[in-house]
Design an enzyme around this catalytic site. Structure first.
Site, PDB file in Angstrom:
ATOM      1  N   LYS A  71     -22.516 -10.212  -6.510  1.00  0.00           N
ATOM      2  CA  LYS A  71     -22.340 -10.458  -5.078  1.00  0.00           C
ATOM      3  C   LYS A  71     -21.841  -9.233  -4.315  1.00  0.00           C
ATOM      4  O   LYS A  71     -22.123  -9.094  -3.119  1.00  0.00           O
ATOM      5  CB  LYS A  71     -21.386 -11.635  -4.859  1.00  0.00           C
ATOM      6  CG  LYS A  71     -21.952 -12.968  -5.302  1.00  0.00           C
ATOM      7  CD  LYS A  71     -20.982 -14.096  -5.015  1.00  0.00           C
ATOM      8  CE  LYS A  71     -21.560 -15.426  -5.481  1.00  0.00           C
ATOM      9  NZ  LYS A  71     -20.697 -16.567  -5.118  1.00  0.00           N
ATOM     10  N   ASP A 107     -21.137 -18.824   0.995  1.00  0.00           N
ATOM     11  CA  ASP A 107     -19.974 -19.332   0.262  1.00  0.00           C
ATOM     12  C   ASP A 107     -18.835 -19.613   1.241  1.00  0.00           C
ATOM     13  O   ASP A 107     -18.118 -20.606   1.109  1.00  0.00           O
ATOM     14  CB  ASP A 107     -19.486 -18.313  -0.772  1.00  0.00           C
ATOM     15  CG  ASP A 107     -20.351 -18.252  -2.017  1.00  0.00           C
ATOM     16  OD1 ASP A 107     -20.982 -19.268  -2.353  1.00  0.00           O
ATOM     17  OD2 ASP A 107     -20.409 -17.180  -2.644  1.00  0.00           O
TER      18      ASP A 107
END
Length: 284
Positions: A71, A107
């Site tokens: 990420k 997220d």
């Protein structure tokens, strides 16, 4: 109107992911087709990631999700970042916009919607965040957005925790030197590490630190009931599994990929079916 979408997920390990079922069944409910490809690569270096992203750009993908451990590594390999992803310093969704790759972070938005009811129903107080990696960064920003009184961040890599606390120092975030310091008298606790996600059966927080006057959330969902959540519930704490984060984050990514709003029930039912099939008791 486009009615076929190629999407996917880059990460390792991801064979357990419920994302293919969620995206494909949400598309079917809308009368369109989506193929969601798992791109599982262990130990990908910078050149490997660049090659994968170039493939995403050239092969007709609408976009891809990115998960552990990439990420943060993809940040400087894409063309642009949405403001939220730029502030967080982590990307879990990459949208193909013409020849450009644009990074987003669902997220953060997904966790914010998942945690809001629990925060609203709980006494205010310090919150301990265990883990300052990609998902930890997103969760930290989501919690900071609620104006929490103090966010105590611990990571086994002290430099990562200190850096994240520095990013949020104007929002009452501090680097905790140990799990014990982070959790002491905390009103809530979030695990944003892979500890407790299968095949791990460990816990990121000693059992003795868990008690009934706190809430405990876990970002992991394989299994939904991690050792941390199982112990926390047994001790009377309010708990939040990784279910709603997974569903919400996937829904936000689906909308970015397709421009369509996915039916929440279709995504939730797909997620629950994957979990039920995976963790069903053995036939007798």
């Amino acid at each position: 109107m486009r009615d076929r979408f190629l999407t996917g997920l880059i990460g390792y390990p991801i064979a357990h992911s419920a994302a293919p079922a969620m995206h494909e069944q949400a598309a079917a409910a809308l009368g369109v087709h989506c193929h969601y490809q798992l791109i599982e690569v262990k130990g990908a270096g910078r050149d490997d990631l660049r090659a994968m992203l170039d493939g995403v750009r050239r092969l007709g993908f609408a976009g891809v999700n990115v998960t552990f451990p990439y990420k943060e590594a993809v940040i400087d390999l894409i063309d642009d970042l949405a403001p939220d992803a730029r502030a967080i310093g982590a990307v879990n969704t990459i949208v193909v916009d013409g020849a450009r790759l644009v990074g987003h972070n669902t997220d953060a938005t997904g966790f914010a919607r998942a945690i809001e009811p629990l925060l609203a129903a709980s006494p205010r107080g310090p919150i301990a965040l265990i883990g300052a990696g990609g998902v930890g960064k997103a969760i930290a920003f989501a919690l900071a957005g609620f104006g929490v009184g103090e966010l105590r961040i611990f990571d086994a890599d002290a430099a990562k925790a200190a850096q994240l606390a520095g990013q949020l120092q104007d929002r009452h975030a501090v680097h905790a030197a140990s799990v014990e310091i982070a959790v002491e008298a905390a009103a809530g606790l979030v695990n944003a590490t892979p500890v407790g996600m299968l095949p791990s059966r460990e816990t990121p927080v000693p059992d003795a630190l868990l008690h009934s006057s706190m809430w405990v959330a876990d970002a992991a969902y394989t299994p939904l009931w991690t050792p941390l959540l199982t112990t926390a519930k047994a001790r009377g704490a309010n708990v939040l599994t990784g279910r709603d984060l997974a569903i919400n984050a996937s829904a936000d990514a689906f909308k970015l990929f397709t421009g369509l709003t996915p039916p929440h029930d279709a995504m939730a039912n797909a997620f629950d079916a994957v979990m039920a099939a995976r963790y069903a008791p053995p036939a007798t």
